[in-house]
Design a protein around this motif. Structure first.
Motif, PDB file in Angstrom:
ATOM      1  N   THR A 217       0.844  -1.183   0.000  1.00  0.00           N
ATOM      2  CA  THR A 217       0.000   0.000   0.000  1.00  0.00           C
ATOM      3  C   THR A 217       0.886   1.242   0.000  1.00  0.00           C
ATOM      4  OG1 THR A 217      -1.871   1.045   1.115  1.00  0.00           O
ATOM      5  CG2 THR A 217      -0.167   0.116   2.519  1.00  0.00           C
ATOM      6  N   SER A 218       0.305   2.406   0.173  1.00  0.00           N
ATOM      7  CA  SER A 218       1.093   3.634   0.203  1.00  0.00           C
ATOM      8  C   SER A 218       1.774   3.792   1.549  1.00  0.00           C
ATOM      9  CB  SER A 218       0.185   4.847  -0.054  1.00  0.00           C
ATOM     10  OG  SER A 218      -0.679   5.065   1.056  1.00  0.00           O
ATOM     11  N   PHE A 219       2.760   4.691   1.604  1.00  0.00           N
ATOM     12  CA  PHE A 219       3.478   4.935   2.856  1.00  0.00           C
ATOM     13  C   PHE A 219       2.525   5.431   3.932  1.00  0.00           C
ATOM     14  CE2 PHE A 219       6.126   7.562   5.689  1.00  0.00           C
ATOM     15  CZ  PHE A 219       7.086   6.625   6.050  1.00  0.00           C
ATOM     16  N   GLU A 220       1.632   6.350   3.577  1.00  0.00           N
ATOM     17  CA  GLU A 220       0.696   6.889   4.561  1.00  0.00           C
ATOM     18  C   GLU A 220      -0.264   5.824   5.055  1.00  0.00           C
ATOM     19  OE1 GLU A 220       0.622   9.757   6.101  1.00  0.00           O
ATOM     20  OE2 GLU A 220       2.470  10.302   5.072  1.00  0.00           O
ATOM     21  N   GLN A 221      -0.724   4.973   4.162  1.00  0.00           N
ATOM     22  CA  GLN A 221      -1.606   3.888   4.584  1.00  0.00           C
ATOM     23  C   GLN A 221      -0.855   2.897   5.467  1.00  0.00           C
ATOM     24  OE1 GLN A 221      -2.833   2.896   0.535  1.00  0.00           O
ATOM     25  NE2 GLN A 221      -4.955   3.367   1.053  1.00  0.00           N
ATOM     26  N   GLY A 222       0.426   2.694   5.138  1.00  0.00           N
ATOM     27  CA  GLY A 222       1.253   1.822   5.960  1.00  0.00           C
ATOM     28  C   GLY A 222       1.410   2.360   7.373  1.00  0.00           C
ATOM     29  N   LEU A 223       1.586   3.676   7.494  1.00  0.00           N
ATOM     30  CA  LEU A 223       1.686   4.291   8.815  1.00  0.00           C
ATOM     31  C   LEU A 223       0.386   4.103   9.600  1.00  0.00           C
ATOM     32  CD1 LEU A 223       3.566   7.649   8.092  1.00  0.00           C
ATOM     33  CD2 LEU A 223       4.454   5.611   9.247  1.00  0.00           C
ATOM     34  N   SER A 224      -0.738   4.162   8.904  1.00  0.00           N
ATOM     35  CA  SER A 224      -2.025   3.959   9.552  1.00  0.00           C
ATOM     36  C   SER A 224      -2.130   2.531  10.098  1.00  0.00           C
ATOM     37  CB  SER A 224      -3.165   4.224   8.563  1.00  0.00           C
ATOM     38  OG  SER A 224      -4.419   3.979   9.150  1.00  0.00           O
ATOM     39  N   ILE A 225      -1.657   1.553   9.312  1.00  0.00           N
ATOM     40  CA  ILE A 225      -1.650   0.161   9.769  1.00  0.00           C
ATOM     41  C   ILE A 225      -0.758   0.030  11.002  1.00  0.00           C
ATOM     42  CG2 ILE A 225      -0.938  -2.186   9.159  1.00  0.00           C
ATOM     43  CD1 ILE A 225      -1.656  -1.466   6.233  1.00  0.00           C
ATOM     44  N   GLU A 226       0.392   0.703  10.979  1.00  0.00           N
ATOM     45  CA  GLU A 226       1.308   0.644  12.115  1.00  0.00           C
ATOM     46  C   GLU A 226       0.693   1.265  13.364  1.00  0.00           C
ATOM     47  OE1 GLU A 226       5.846   1.215  12.035  1.00  0.00           O
ATOM     48  OE2 GLU A 226       5.082   3.162  12.719  1.00  0.00           O
ATOM     49  N   ARG A 227       0.022   2.413  13.207  1.00  0.00           N
ATOM     50  CA  ARG A 227      -0.616   3.060  14.360  1.00  0.00           C
ATOM     51  C   ARG A 227      -1.670   2.147  14.982  1.00  0.00           C
ATOM     52  NH1 ARG A 227      -0.480   7.617  10.983  1.00  0.00           N
ATOM     53  NH2 ARG A 227      -2.666   7.319  10.408  1.00  0.00           N
ATOM     54  N   GLU A 228      -2.446   1.523  14.115  1.00  0.00           N
ATOM     55  CA  GLU A 228      -3.493   0.620  14.595  1.00  0.00           C
ATOM     56  C   GLU A 228      -2.884  -0.555  15.353  1.00  0.00           C
ATOM     57  OE1 GLU A 228      -6.171  -2.624  12.362  1.00  0.00           O
ATOM     58  OE2 GLU A 228      -6.597  -0.568  11.732  1.00  0.00           O
ATOM     59  N   GLY A 229      -1.836  -1.134  14.780  1.00  0.00           N
ATOM     60  CA  GLY A 229      -1.180  -2.255  15.433  1.00  0.00           C
ATOM     61  C   GLY A 229      -0.534  -1.859  16.745  1.00  0.00           C
ATOM     62  N   SER A 230       0.089  -0.691  16.770  1.00  0.00           N
ATOM     63  CA  SER A 230       0.757  -0.219  17.982  1.00  0.00           C
ATOM     64  C   SER A 230      -0.238  -0.046  19.122  1.00  0.00           C
ATOM     65  CB  SER A 230       1.474   1.101  17.703  1.00  0.00           C
ATOM     66  OG  SER A 230       2.149   1.575  18.848  1.00  0.00           O
ATOM     67  N   ALA A 231      -1.430   0.480  18.804  1.00  0.00           N
ATOM     68  CA  ALA A 231      -2.457   0.674  19.826  1.00  0.00           C
ATOM     69  C   ALA A 231      -2.906  -0.668  20.399  1.00  0.00           C
ATOM     70  CB  ALA A 231      -3.647   1.424  19.236  1.00  0.00           C
ATOM     71  N   ILE A 232      -3.045  -1.663  19.526  1.00  0.00           N
ATOM     72  CA  ILE A 232      -3.455  -2.997  19.963  1.00  0.00           C
ATOM     73  C   ILE A 232      -2.389  -3.600  20.889  1.00  0.00           C
ATOM     74  CG2 ILE A 232      -3.852  -5.366  19.179  1.00  0.00           C
ATOM     75  CD1 ILE A 232      -5.107  -4.139  16.625  1.00  0.00           C
ATOM     76  N   VAL A 233      -1.131  -3.459  20.487  1.00  0.00           N
ATOM     77  CA  VAL A 233      -0.039  -4.043  21.262  1.00  0.00           C
ATOM     78  C   VAL A 233       0.091  -3.386  22.627  1.00  0.00           C
ATOM     79  CG1 VAL A 233       2.454  -4.326  21.366  1.00  0.00           C
ATOM     80  CG2 VAL A 233       1.249  -4.834  19.244  1.00  0.00           C
ATOM     81  N   PHE A 234       0.043  -2.054  22.680  1.00  0.00           N
ATOM     82  CA  PHE A 234       0.229  -1.354  23.944  1.00  0.00           C
ATOM     83  C   PHE A 234      -0.896  -1.625  24.936  1.00  0.00           C
ATOM     84  CE2 PHE A 234       3.574   1.155  21.931  1.00  0.00           C
ATOM     85  CZ  PHE A 234       4.458   1.291  22.990  1.00  0.00           C
ATOM     86  N   ALA A 235      -2.052  -2.045  24.429  1.00  0.00           N
ATOM     87  CA  ALA A 235      -3.183  -2.351  25.308  1.00  0.00           C
ATOM     88  C   ALA A 235      -3.155  -3.796  25.813  1.00  0.00           C
ATOM     89  CB  ALA A 235      -4.497  -2.094  24.569  1.00  0.00           C
ATOM     90  N   SER A 236      -2.167  -4.567  25.369  1.00  0.00           N
ATOM     91  CA  SER A 236      -2.129  -5.993  25.706  1.00  0.00           C
ATOM     92  C   SER A 236      -1.474  -6.240  27.065  1.00  0.00           C
ATOM     93  CB  SER A 236      -1.360  -6.765  24.627  1.00  0.00           C
ATOM     94  OG  SER A 236       0.025  -6.457  24.666  1.00  0.00           O
ATOM     95  N   GLU A 237      -1.792  -7.417  27.624  1.00  0.00           N
ATOM     96  CA  GLU A 237      -1.150  -7.850  28.869  1.00  0.00           C
ATOM     97  C   GLU A 237       0.336  -8.140  28.629  1.00  0.00           C
ATOM     98  OE1 GLU A 237      -2.444  -7.937  31.960  1.00  0.00           O
ATOM     99  OE2 GLU A 237      -4.173  -6.945  31.034  1.00  0.00           O
TER     100      GLU A 237
END
Length: 257
Positions: A217-237
């Motif tokens: 995908t595009s770089f900006e869309q890739g950053l969006s995927i990363e932000r989403e993943g980062s939020a999921i990870v930081f909320a994990s046990e």
């Protein structure tokens, strides 16, 4: 689950899958379907945090598509989407998949290893796409994954000539992660799989998703995927456990929660 074309060995935290279709481990329809069944079975299995795929025997990882099925492929009785769908599933799998290439790989065998996340190659092996010498083309993603891995110019040389490349060139081109002596390929892959199996499953899943989807995908869309993943990870046990283990100077115990 019983398989006729695969041998599956359970290790602590990961499995080893041997393609067992002698004499050359051809990727027949039966092999492809069994691999897909295995992946579907393992995706929610907490005892499987990584997968190693290799070939039975020492000389050949896989000779690619089963030449006995070529007529059915040509006539459309066997759709190329079977291989494409499986390799897409491997590439987008949420757990790391390692190709332990203990012998040479040809055509579809290379398309399989390219869909894996990491690749360890024997110093005695060679990799090639000989389809052009048979008057055919790749059908399971070769024209798309190869240039993404090694660049357009080198990919076209491999595809248009059908000539093999050496392990040294495979490493230099970025087609594989590591080249080791033939007898050490599986052990190297097992060591890597064991290390990954001890990692944080959610973080590993999001790394895999971010890199794989981001590259398509595009770089900006890739950053969006990363932000989403980062939020999921930081909320994990697991994230809490990792930080706690760091301050307590101990090894973390990641549970995938």
């Amino acid at each position: 689950m019983e398989f006729s074309k695969l041998i599956v060995e359970q290790e602590e935290g990961f499995i080893i899958v041997f393609i067992n279709n002698p004499p050359a481990n051809a990727l027949s329809t039966a092999v492809l379907l069994e691999l897909e069944q295995l992946l579907d079975k393992c995706v929610n299995d907490d005892n499987v945090r990584a997968i190693v795929i290799t070939g039975s025997g020492k000389k050949v990882f896989s000779a690619g598509a089963d030449i006995n099925e070529f007529e059915d492929i040509r006539s459309g009785k066997i759709p190329t989407t079977i291989g494409q769908n499986l390799f897409n599933k491997i590439e987008n799998y949420p757990k790391p998949i390692i190709a332990a290439i203990q012998g040479s790989a040809f055509g579809g065998g290379n398309e399989l290893i390219m869909s894996c996340h990491l690749r360890i190659l024997s110093s005695n092996a060679s990799l090639s796409f000989p389809e052009v010498k048979l008057g055919i083309t790749t059908g399971w993603g070769g024209t798309q994954r190869l240039p993404r891995l090694i660049g357009k110019t080198r990919a076209l040389e491999m595809l248009l000539t059908g000539d093999p490349i050496s392990p040294e060139n495979a490493l230099n081109y970025g087609l594989v992660n590591k080249v080791v002596e033939a007898e050490k390929v599986l052990e190297e892959a097992k060591t890597l799989a064991a290390k990954l199996a001890k990692g944080a499953p959610i973080a590993i899943r999001e790394f895999l998703r971010g890199v794989t989807q981001g590259l398509n995908t595009s770089f900006e869309q890739g950053l969006s995927i990363e932000r989403e993943g980062s939020a999921i990870v930081f909320a994990s046990e697991d994230a809490k456990e990792g930080v706690a283990a760091f301050f307590e100077k101990r090894s973390p115990n990641f549970t995938g929660k």
